[in-house]
Scaffold this active site. Structure first.
Site: not given
Ligand code: ADP
Length: 165
Positions: A18, A91, A129
């Site tokens: 991030h 990604r 995350s």
């Protein structure tokens, strides 16, 4: 007029992936608003306040970046902030299908708002995350993929892992 962009997400917690996307965005836009989504349906590990505090500290080296939270429809929030750009990070191809669908949906809702995709650096392409939370809880090392403030908060949140990290 300032060119401002909103970077929305759960940021539960913020990772180096991030941070990389935010840095790239901050180099292009005058102002980047990292916006933590309050999703009452989705159970989060960290509260909105904690997620904002970690993001603020992790992004404090970027003077044109602010951190806030929002509830409800993303396009409504983007309009409120008088921005016209939504930043999202990519990604792998697996992100693309979901992101593409969201971008199309948001364009349907707000044709004047543009979704702007930034491709990650290969070294962050595997970081999410959820994997950070899982790896930490099972005793794995996450120090290389999260900022120090997040590592510290993970240790406070999951003290049983203190001995191993
Ligand atoms: P959401 O729940 O909205 O997907 P996330 O916090 O998981 O929120 O992600 C926010 C945005 O950041 C998404 O566009 C996601 O694809 C992107 N992102 C997450 N991890 C990375 C990473 N390692 N590299 C680049 N972009 C990422």
């Amino acid at each position: 007029m300032k060119r401002s962009a909103v970077y929305p997400g759960s940021f539960d917690p913020i990772t180096n992936g991030h941070i990389y996307i935010t840095e790239r965005a901050a180099a292009i836009f005058d102002e980047v608003k990292v916006s933590v989504l309050v999703n009452l349906q989705k159970k989060s590990t960290f509260s909105v306040e904690e997620r904002c505090a970690m993001a603020r500290e992790a992004l404090s080296h970027l003077p044109n970046v602010t951190v806030d939270y929002f509830e409800g429809l993303l396009v409504d929030y983007v309009r409120q902030t008088r921005s016209r750009v939504i930043i999202r990070g990519l990604r792998a191809m697996s992100d693309f299908e979901y992101e593409f669908q969201m971008a199309l949906m948001n364009r349907q809702l707000a044709p004047e708002i543009e979704t702007f995709f930034i491709v990650t650096d290969p070294k962050y392409s595997y970081i999410s995350s959820s994997s950070v939370r899982e790896i930490f809880q099972f005793g794995g090392t996450v120090q290389d993929v999260v900022p120090p403030v997040v590592f510290q908060r993970l240790r406070e949140r999951f003290p049983a892992r203190l001995a191993q990290q």
